[in-house]
Design a protein around this motif. Sequence first.
Motif, PDB file in Angstrom:
ATOM      1  N   PHE A 305      34.574  41.271  34.014  1.00  0.00           N
ATOM      2  CA  PHE A 305      35.869  40.872  34.569  1.00  0.00           C
ATOM      3  C   PHE A 305      35.695  39.681  35.501  1.00  0.00           C
ATOM      4  O   PHE A 305      34.698  39.588  36.230  1.00  0.00           O
ATOM      5  CB  PHE A 305      36.505  42.024  35.341  1.00  0.00           C
ATOM      6  N   ILE A 306      36.661  38.782  35.459  1.00  0.00           N
ATOM      7  CA  ILE A 306      36.693  37.659  36.389  1.00  0.00           C
ATOM      8  C   ILE A 306      38.022  37.688  37.141  1.00  0.00           C
ATOM      9  O   ILE A 306      39.000  38.272  36.665  1.00  0.00           O
ATOM     10  CB  ILE A 306      36.522  36.306  35.685  1.00  0.00           C
ATOM     11  N   CYS A 319      44.368  40.433  40.938  1.00  0.00           N
ATOM     12  CA  CYS A 319      44.357  40.505  39.478  1.00  0.00           C
ATOM     13  C   CYS A 319      43.000  40.108  38.915  1.00  0.00           C
ATOM     14  O   CYS A 319      42.289  39.284  39.502  1.00  0.00           O
ATOM     15  CB  CYS A 319      45.443  39.595  38.893  1.00  0.00           C
ATOM     16  N   HIS A 320      42.659  40.706  37.775  1.00  0.00           N
ATOM     17  CA  HIS A 320      41.409  40.391  37.092  1.00  0.00           C
ATOM     18  C   HIS A 320      41.663  40.266  35.594  1.00  0.00           C
ATOM     19  O   HIS A 320      42.579  40.888  35.053  1.00  0.00           O
ATOM     20  CB  HIS A 320      40.358  41.476  37.347  1.00  0.00           C
ATOM     21  N   GLU A 321      40.822  39.478  34.954  1.00  0.00           N
ATOM     22  CA  GLU A 321      40.897  39.299  33.510  1.00  0.00           C
ATOM     23  C   GLU A 321      39.670  39.919  32.855  1.00  0.00           C
ATOM     24  O   GLU A 321      38.534  39.698  33.294  1.00  0.00           O
ATOM     25  CB  GLU A 321      40.960  37.811  33.157  1.00  0.00           C
ATOM     26  N   ASN A 322      39.899  40.694  31.806  1.00  0.00           N
ATOM     27  CA  ASN A 322      38.824  41.297  31.032  1.00  0.00           C
ATOM     28  C   ASN A 322      38.332  40.269  30.015  1.00  0.00           C
ATOM     29  O   ASN A 322      39.060  39.885  29.105  1.00  0.00           O
ATOM     30  CB  ASN A 322      39.348  42.552  30.322  1.00  0.00           C
ATOM     31  N   PRO A 331      43.660  46.411  27.610  1.00  0.00           N
ATOM     32  CA  PRO A 331      44.451  45.239  28.016  1.00  0.00           C
ATOM     33  C   PRO A 331      43.564  44.121  28.565  1.00  0.00           C
ATOM     34  O   PRO A 331      42.418  44.346  28.974  1.00  0.00           O
ATOM     35  CB  PRO A 331      45.369  45.800  29.113  1.00  0.00           C
ATOM     36  N   ARG A 332      44.099  42.947  28.599  1.00  0.00           N
ATOM     37  CA  ARG A 332      43.339  41.787  29.071  1.00  0.00           C
ATOM     38  C   ARG A 332      43.413  41.623  30.586  1.00  0.00           C
ATOM     39  O   ARG A 332      42.433  41.236  31.224  1.00  0.00           O
ATOM     40  CB  ARG A 332      43.857  40.523  28.380  1.00  0.00           C
ATOM     41  N   TYR A 333      44.578  41.933  31.160  1.00  0.00           N
ATOM     42  CA  TYR A 333      44.769  41.691  32.591  1.00  0.00           C
ATOM     43  C   TYR A 333      45.062  42.990  33.343  1.00  0.00           C
ATOM     44  O   TYR A 333      45.752  43.883  32.832  1.00  0.00           O
ATOM     45  CB  TYR A 333      45.916  40.702  32.833  1.00  0.00           C
ATOM     46  N   TYR A 334      44.537  43.075  34.569  1.00  0.00           N
ATOM     47  CA  TYR A 334      44.757  44.224  35.445  1.00  0.00           C
ATOM     48  C   TYR A 334      45.121  43.697  36.834  1.00  0.00           C
ATOM     49  O   TYR A 334      44.506  42.748  37.326  1.00  0.00           O
ATOM     50  CB  TYR A 334      43.500  45.091  35.567  1.00  0.00           C
ATOM     51  N   CYS A 335      46.110  44.302  37.446  1.00  0.00           N
ATOM     52  CA  CYS A 335      46.498  43.918  38.802  1.00  0.00           C
ATOM     53  C   CYS A 335      46.690  45.164  39.668  1.00  0.00           C
ATOM     54  O   CYS A 335      47.165  46.198  39.165  1.00  0.00           O
ATOM     55  CB  CYS A 335      47.803  43.117  38.810  1.00  0.00           C
ATOM     56  N   THR A 336      46.340  45.056  40.932  1.00  0.00           N
ATOM     57  CA  THR A 336      46.550  46.138  41.890  1.00  0.00           C
ATOM     58  C   THR A 336      47.258  45.589  43.125  1.00  0.00           C
ATOM     59  O   THR A 336      47.184  44.395  43.426  1.00  0.00           O
ATOM     60  CB  THR A 336      45.227  46.783  42.342  1.00  0.00           C
ATOM     61  N   VAL A 337      47.930  46.494  43.817  1.00  0.00           N
ATOM     62  CA  VAL A 337      48.563  46.133  45.080  1.00  0.00           C
ATOM     63  C   VAL A 337      48.718  47.389  45.912  1.00  0.00           C
ATOM     64  O   VAL A 337      48.818  48.493  45.352  1.00  0.00           O
ATOM     65  CB  VAL A 337      49.949  45.455  44.842  1.00  0.00           C
ATOM     66  N   THR A 338      48.699  47.242  47.232  1.00  0.00           N
ATOM     67  CA  THR A 338      48.941  48.374  48.123  1.00  0.00           C
ATOM     68  C   THR A 338      50.220  48.132  48.908  1.00  0.00           C
ATOM     69  O   THR A 338      50.620  46.991  49.143  1.00  0.00           O
ATOM     70  CB  THR A 338      47.784  48.588  49.121  1.00  0.00           C
TER      71      THR A 338
END
Length: 370
Positions: A305-306, A319-322, A331-338
Motif C-alpha cells: 500500500f502507498i 487514504c491508501h492505495e493497494n 478494492p483499490r482504495y481505503y480511507c479512514t477517519v476519526t
Amino acid sequence: MSKLDVGNYPSKPVTLGTAKTDDEAALVEARRIAEAMPLPTEIDPALNFTNRFNQSRTFVDVSQYPLSRDLLMTREEFNILAPGFISGYYSEGRTDINANLSWTLNNYTLLFTDSEAAKKAVPTLGAKHQEALGANYEGTQLAKFPEAHAVWTPRSDAMYVWHSVEQFLVLTVVRDNLSDQIGSDDLRGIQAKAEKVISALQPGLSKFTHTPRDKWWTLDRDIDGILAMTVPATNDSVTNSATIPAAYRKHGALQVSLNISEDQKLFDETGVDVAAFNGGELYRTKSPEAAQLLEKRRLERGRLFIVAPSPPGLPSAKCHENREKFRGANPRYYCTVTFGKYVAQISANQLADAHQRISAQYSLLANSKS
C-alpha cells in the motif's frame, strides 16, 4: 464541512427506529444469532482468520451467496422441504489466511419458527442436499451426533452436516483444504472436527430466546444509533447487493474480523463495544484517544500500500492505495477517519468514490447527536 464533496451519499443520519416489516424484524433476529454463536476461535483457536465477504452476514433469503453455493437448491425447493424458516446468520473461520493451506469452517445457522420444524428439516434437507451433491459424496455418520445427516467426499476432504439445536437448523461445512492439496484423505479427522464444531455451537444456540411474532414490532433495527451513522453501501450510481446493513456488539463484530485474536486484543485495548457494517465499517471506542489508536492500527497495511491523497476539505482522513498486481476482489482504495470516539473505514475501487464515501461518513458523524 459544507465544502465536502459527498456525491450522492447522505450527510445526515436518519433514525431507523423499530422494525416496520417482517424482513426487517427477521434481520434483527439474524443479527442476534451472531451474538449467540461462538467465535471461530472459541471452537478452535487455530480458526483465527476469515474471509470478509458480506460483513453483516445476515440473510432472509436462502438464495443469497454464499449459502446458495453450499445449499445447492432453489429457494422454492427449500421452502417446500423446510417450512418455518425465518432468517439466518453465516459464519466462517479458517486456520490460514490462504484457504488452500487451511481447514475451513462454514456454519449456516437458520432460525425456524419452532424446534419441531427445525428438527424435521434435518433428514429432509439432508437427503435433498446429498442428491444435489452427486455421486462423489458418500453418506457417513457422526458417533457423537447420530441424528445429524452427514456426507463427505474423499476427493476433496469435505464434509456437510445438517443438524438442529432447538429452533435452529444448521448446515456445518468442514473442508480440509491442505489435505486435499497433498492428496490425503482423513475421514476420522474430518468427523472429529465436525463433532467439535457441533458441540461448541450447542450451548449458545440453546440459550437463544426467539422474539415472539407479535413482538417483532418492538425490535430496534439499530444499536445506539450507530447503523444510522454509517455511509450506505448504495447510492444512485453505486450498488452493492452483497451488503445487508447490520450493527453488532463487540462479540458480533469479532465474527467478521480478518484476524480474530489480534482484533480481540485491539478491541479490548480501545474499548470497542459497538460496530456497524454498511458501505464501510464504523466502530465506537471508549475515548477519542482510543479511536486514534484504533485508526493507527488499521493504517498498518503493509508494503503493498502507498499513501493516496486525502479528500478535498478533509485532511484528517487518511487514504491508501493497494498496489498489489493481482488484487482479485479487493478494492483499490481505503480511507479512514476519526470523529470523537468513532473510527470509520471505507473502501472503493475509484479514488473519487473513496473520497465521497469518507467525506459523507465524516459528515454523518459530525451531524449526529451521539
